[in-house]
Write a protein that holds these residues in place. Structure first.
Motif, mmCIF file in Angstrom:
data_model
loop_
_atom_site.group_PDB
_atom_site.id
_atom_site.type_symbol
_atom_site.label_atom_id
_atom_site.label_comp_id
_atom_site.label_asym_id
_atom_site.label_seq_id
_atom_site.Cartn_x
_atom_site.Cartn_y
_atom_site.Cartn_z
ATOM 1 N N SER A 5 -4.011 -4.535 4.100
ATOM 2 C CA SER A 5 -2.553 -4.476 4.057
ATOM 3 C C SER A 5 -2.082 -3.788 5.322
ATOM 4 N N ALA A 7 0.160 -4.368 7.508
ATOM 5 C CA ALA A 7 1.570 -4.062 7.343
ATOM 6 C C ALA A 7 1.968 -4.675 6.008
ATOM 7 N N LEU A 111 4.145 0.564 -11.201
ATOM 8 C CA LEU A 111 3.475 1.230 -10.084
ATOM 9 C C LEU A 111 3.936 2.671 -9.954
ATOM 10 N N VAL B 92 -7.013 1.946 -2.139
ATOM 11 C CA VAL B 92 -6.354 0.638 -1.997
ATOM 12 C C VAL B 92 -5.025 0.643 -2.737
ATOM 13 N N TYR B 93 -5.028 1.274 -3.882
ATOM 14 C CA TYR B 93 -3.788 1.338 -4.660
ATOM 15 C C TYR B 93 -2.674 1.998 -3.850
ATOM 16 N N ARG B 95 -2.360 2.239 -0.672
ATOM 17 C CA ARG B 95 -1.923 1.367 0.416
ATOM 18 C C ARG B 95 -1.074 0.209 -0.100
ATOM 19 N N ASN B 96 -1.484 -0.323 -1.241
ATOM 20 C CA ASN B 96 -0.757 -1.471 -1.788
ATOM 21 C C ASN B 96 0.631 -1.080 -2.284
ATOM 22 N N VAL B 97 0.736 0.134 -2.797
ATOM 23 C CA VAL B 97 2.058 0.585 -3.232
ATOM 24 C C VAL B 97 2.977 0.700 -2.016
ATOM 25 N N ALA B 99 2.699 -1.054 0.685
ATOM 26 C CA ALA B 99 3.014 -2.429 1.081
ATOM 27 C C ALA B 99 4.077 -3.002 0.157
ATOM 28 N N TRP B 100 3.941 -2.715 -1.108
ATOM 29 C CA TRP B 100 4.938 -3.195 -2.078
ATOM 30 C C TRP B 100 6.317 -2.620 -1.756
#
Lengths: 123, 123
Positions: A5, A7, A111, B92-93, B95-97, B99-100
DNA sequence: GTCGAGTACTGTATCTGATCAAGTACTCGA
DNA sequence: TCGAGTACTTGATCAGATACAGTACTCGAC
């Protein structure tokens, strides 16, 4: 893919492309490449919606009668295909924005992104 | 499909499934069907993430080492496969948050959903 | 005592939107 | 004239989501 991810992960916008295009056209008619640039700029140059993706979306939207297209009369130089949102398109846009808002809040609640600058669950 | 959005269009959550599952597991270990129910309840019963989709996500997450699984010791009755988030999964979570959050704000700015109960462009 | 609903997990085939890769064609400034 | 940018198009491929189907156990109702 779960991992990367940089960006933005690959297709986080997936399913929203049509709505985003309608959102741009709602402000006024535009042509393919300009819509592309508008979105690219809005994403801060990270243009993760690719040209091919958008042109596919235009076709889909036109097939469904949500936008209509016409060739501009560029007497000199590059042809441009303009798109204009239809009444049906505006109706679908309104519904899709509502769906997006609901979806967004559901993901937010699942989340629970603290420190995102936005307080969940306040009303 | 552009048209329908009874409550949610088909795959608006697409690309976020893994993150959502991690979001649930971040609160504590759980088993497949329970995670499914948690998400289904969070969506107000409109459970648009299907069982098959989630079980596919579990496999993907485990393959990537983001969760680990073990069979519960239900001495009597139905077996349950439990999942626990790993350190890699937490990373990862996070980072994904992020990104979200970024993706969400981009879509918000492009759709400009007035009357959504949220003011865009305030910072 | 069995029937159905709910719990719980799995596998396979298919759909669709997104992307890759490539191409066409024109303009304009260096 | 050459490369960069504009502008649109097409065909192949990928991956996540879904449909559909199946297995197997529990538990309350009848």
């Amino acid at each position: 893919m779960v991992q990367d991810s940089d960006a933005f992960a690959a297709d986080l916008l997936r399913g929203h492309t049509d709505t985003i295009v309608l959102g741009v056209l709602r402000r006024g008619e535009s042509y393919g490449f300009e819509i592309y640039k508008t979105i690219r700029d809005a994403t801060g140059g990270a243009h993760e919606i690719k040209e091919a993706t958008l042109y596919a979306a235009y076709r889909r939207l036109e097939k469904d009668g949500l936008v209509e297209s016409f060739w501009g009369d560029e007497t000199q130089g590059g042809r441009r295909k303009y798109y204009r949102i239809t009444d049906a398109g505006r109706a679908v846009y309104q519904r899709n924005v509502a769906a997006w808002t609901a979806t967004r809040d559901i993901i937010d609640s699942l989340l629970d992104p603290r420190g995102s600058g936005r307080a969940p669950e306040r009303h």
